[in-house]
Design a protein around this motif. Structure first.
Motif, PDB file in Angstrom:
ATOM      1  N   ILE A   2       0.863  -1.147  -0.082  1.00 50.08           N
ATOM      2  CA  ILE A   2      -0.125  -0.033   0.024  1.00 50.08           C
ATOM      3  C   ILE A   2       0.902   1.088  -0.140  1.00 50.08           C
ATOM      4  N   LYS A   3       0.564   2.038  -0.856  1.00 52.83           N
ATOM      5  CA  LYS A   3       1.118   3.391  -0.931  1.00 52.83           C
ATOM      6  C   LYS A   3       0.364   4.672  -0.679  1.00 52.83           C
ATOM      7  N   PHE A   4       0.741   5.650   0.189  1.00 55.10           N
ATOM      8  CA  PHE A   4       0.162   6.789   0.655  1.00 55.10           C
ATOM      9  C   PHE A   4       0.724   7.964  -0.144  1.00 55.10           C
ATOM     10  N   TYR A   5      -0.069   8.827  -0.947  1.00 53.33           N
ATOM     11  CA  TYR A   5       0.622   9.743  -1.479  1.00 53.33           C
ATOM     12  C   TYR A   5      -0.053  11.297  -0.731  1.00 53.33           C
ATOM     13  N   LEU A  42      -3.290   0.605  -3.797  1.00 49.82           N
ATOM     14  CA  LEU A  42      -3.024  -0.840  -3.512  1.00 49.82           C
ATOM     15  C   LEU A  42      -2.242  -1.571  -4.763  1.00 49.82           C
ATOM     16  N   LEU A  43      -0.993  -1.861  -4.508  1.00 52.38           N
ATOM     17  CA  LEU A  43       0.035  -2.364  -5.512  1.00 52.38           C
ATOM     18  C   LEU A  43       0.083  -3.631  -5.555  1.00 52.38           C
ATOM     19  N   ASN A  44       0.207  -4.533  -6.917  1.00 53.21           N
ATOM     20  CA  ASN A  44       0.579  -5.616  -6.816  1.00 53.21           C
ATOM     21  C   ASN A  44       1.881  -6.061  -6.705  1.00 53.21           C
ATOM     22  N   GLU A  45       2.288  -7.188  -7.051  1.00 52.21           N
ATOM     23  CA  GLU A  45       3.758  -7.631  -6.826  1.00 52.21           C
ATOM     24  C   GLU A  45       4.592  -6.922  -7.780  1.00 52.21           C
ATOM     25  N   LYS A  46       4.186  -6.578  -8.952  1.00 48.19           N
ATOM     26  CA  LYS A  46       4.773  -5.791  -9.784  1.00 48.19           C
ATOM     27  C   LYS A  46       4.907  -4.391  -9.738  1.00 48.19           C
ATOM     28  N   GLY A  47       4.176  -3.943  -8.799  1.00 42.37           N
ATOM     29  CA  GLY A  47       4.157  -2.491  -8.418  1.00 42.37           C
ATOM     30  C   GLY A  47       3.092  -1.621  -9.185  1.00 42.37           C
ATOM     31  N   ASP A  48       2.140  -2.350  -9.922  1.00 41.58           N
ATOM     32  CA  ASP A  48       1.262  -1.826 -10.504  1.00 41.58           C
ATOM     33  C   ASP A  48       0.102  -1.471  -9.572  1.00 41.58           C
ATOM     34  N   ALA A  49      -0.646  -0.232  -9.828  1.00 42.28           N
ATOM     35  CA  ALA A  49      -1.803   0.061  -8.972  1.00 42.28           C
ATOM     36  C   ALA A  49      -2.878  -0.948  -9.457  1.00 42.28           C
ATOM     37  N   GLU A  87     -10.410  -1.162   4.244  1.00 32.74           N
ATOM     38  CA  GLU A  87     -10.769  -1.846   3.042  1.00 32.74           C
ATOM     39  C   GLU A  87      -9.404  -2.778   2.485  1.00 32.74           C
ATOM     40  N   TYR A  88      -8.431  -1.991   2.331  1.00 37.09           N
ATOM     41  CA  TYR A  88      -7.329  -2.572   1.670  1.00 37.09           C
ATOM     42  C   TYR A  88      -6.503  -3.502   2.455  1.00 37.09           C
TER      43      TYR A  88
END
Length: 482
Positions: A2-5, A42-49, A87-88
């Motif tokens: 998970i990434k917060f901007y 929420l990012l997958n293992e490849k770093g895609d949102a 949720e995430y």
């Protein structure tokens, strides 16, 4: 992942509060500063949102619905970010998005605004998203506090007096309080008592000038009973010779370390008028006691408790901690079973908190900690034990980085409540504090305004700068502009 901007260089505090709820359960997300907006990904293992949500005041207000009225934008945003993180991650805190230290203070404020218990319960559930158990706990605790708060409104001149003894036999692994080895400072103890006596005298004079009457006297630390019997007797004489006890309802002593308790010290305390004493096991498992740095055994705790009973103490508190390193639910249940046999008059149930100043944060070998769900089972079992013993909750508080996001709560038999602890948590009574690390607090009638004066924490600093500590209190309590 998970990434917060966020657009700023540093994450805004209200957002960090919401994210910190997930720290001990799921870990914090990664952060990206100087972004074009507030959003969560929420990012997958490849770093895609694979999922992304913007966080704006408009969305947060709409999400809160009718409960948004009168709520600050920061709290609405915090609530919405909490919902997204839930949720995430699939994790929900038992206290929902509530992050304050004093849940009962919120209950008491809502009562002042005309809300009854049912309305408060619904508000806690629907706005803060907390569990039924925690909502009921906060409301039940606040209800017990009502006569104490009403008494303070009638007598705003009542004040608490705290005396800090910053010494212990050893330092516990989880401790973040000002606690120093009494062996290390053996040569300084008499000087510390000399200076403490002077501070007590001058602080009491300031209190009299300001029109305060001492309602409760609390001897804490540290562990005051760390003193040998001769110095402990001297300490108690300093207290009783200087304080006017005619208005005092509670005279409490933290004798928290069973290995510091002797029959002689208990008799001195009893004869001095102490009417509430703490004998704190933290756990009744010897292997855990060794792990956390306490040198006593469970049997010594038992001996100390019954010595206190034999000395005539009718209000004995015991502290325990849920979530200690390497303890599982069975270990905690053994502690509860022993506590039930003792049948103390109050039981303080702490949830382990990993604090910045505690050795536990740095000691990786000792951080074999439980999942929050198991700590929740412990906390619930402790409440069941307190209920069996005829106790109700009378004060509580929360801290950051608590295992499972639970709380610290003290239960007691009716009539054994501690006014000092209630007032210091609700922040509607003035506290005059002496000793190293003491924090004095001037509170206006009704609790609308609070100002503080801090004593230095270090022993050497305290002994070198006592005049400054006294002057700070003089400026705090004798300031006509307050």
């Amino acid at each position: 992942m998970i990434k917060f901007y966020f657009p700023e260089n540093q994450i805004p505090f209200h957002f960090f509060e919401a994210l910190q709820i997930f720290g001990t359960a799921c870990g914090l997300p990664s952060f990206c500063a100087e972004a074009d907006s507030y959003r969560l990904e929420l990012l997958n293992e490849k770093g895609d949102a694979v999922k992304s949500d913007f966080i704006t005041a408009e969305i947060a207000t709409r999400d809160a619905g009718v409960h948004a009225e009168g709520v600050s934008e920061a709290n609405l945003l915090k609530r919405y970010l909490y919902k997204l993180m839930s949720e995430y991650t699939g994790y929900s805190s038992p206290w929902g998005c509530m992050t304050g230290v004093r849940p009962t203070k919120i209950v008491n404020v809502l009562k002042k605004h005309g809300m009854d218990n049912r309305a408060i319960f619904n508000h806690f559930k629907e706005f803060y998203l907390m569990s039924d158990d925690k909502a009921n706990l906060a409301i039940e605790t606040a209800d017990i506090q009502i006569p104490f708060l009403e008494e303070q409104l009638l007598h705003p001149e009542n004040a608490g007096f705290y005396i800090g003894i910053p010494f212990c036999p050893t330092r516990c692994l989880y401790c973040s309080f000002t606690s120093n080895s009494i062996v290390k400072y053996k040569k300084s103890l008499d000087l510390y008592l000399d200076l403490l006596e002077r501070e007590i005298k001058e602080s009491l004079q300031i209190a009299r000038q300001a029109g305060y009457k001492i309602e409760s006297v609390y001897l804490g630390g540290g562990t005051p009973t760390s003193f040998d019997e001769t110095r402990f007797e001297r300490f108690m004489k300093i207290v009783t010779d200087n304080i006017d006890f005619s208005n005092v309802k509670e005279f409490a002593l933290e004798a928290g370390r069973p290995d510091s308790i002797t029959k002689g010290k208990l008799l001195v305390a009893k004869n001095a008028g102490v009417n509430r004493i703490s004998v704190n096991p933290q756990t009744m498992n010897d292997f855990t006691l060794r792990r956390i740095g306490r040198l006593h055994t469970a049997n010594q705790t038992e001996e100390a408790f019954y010595l206190a009973r034999e000395a005539g103490f009718e209000n004995i508190n015991m502290d325990i901690i849920a979530g200690l390193p390497d303890e599982n639910t069975d270990d905690f249940m053994r502690t509860l079973a022993r506590i039930e046999e003792f049948s103390p008059d109050s039981l303080t149930v702490h949830t382990l908190s990993i604090k910045r100043a505690a050795d536990l944060r740095l000691d990786e070998e000792n951080r074999n900690l439980l999942h929050g769900d198991e700590v929740g089972v412990m906390v619930s079992a402790a409440r069941d034990t307190a209920t069996k013993l005829g106790m109700h909750p009378f004060y509580m508080y929360r801290q950051k980085n608590m295992m499972g996001n639970h709380e610290n709560v003290c239960y007691c038999r009716p009539g054994c409540e501690s006014p000092y602890n209630i007032h210091i948590m609700e922040e509607e009574q003035t506290i005059i504090a002496t000793g190293a690390a003491g924090v004095s607090k001037r509170v206006s009638a009704g609790g609308d305004k609070i100002e503080r004066a801090f004593n230095v924490k270090g022993i050497e600093d305290y002994m070198a700068r006592l005049d400054l500590m006294i002057e700070r209190k003089r400026e705090l309590f004798l300031n006509d502009k307050f």
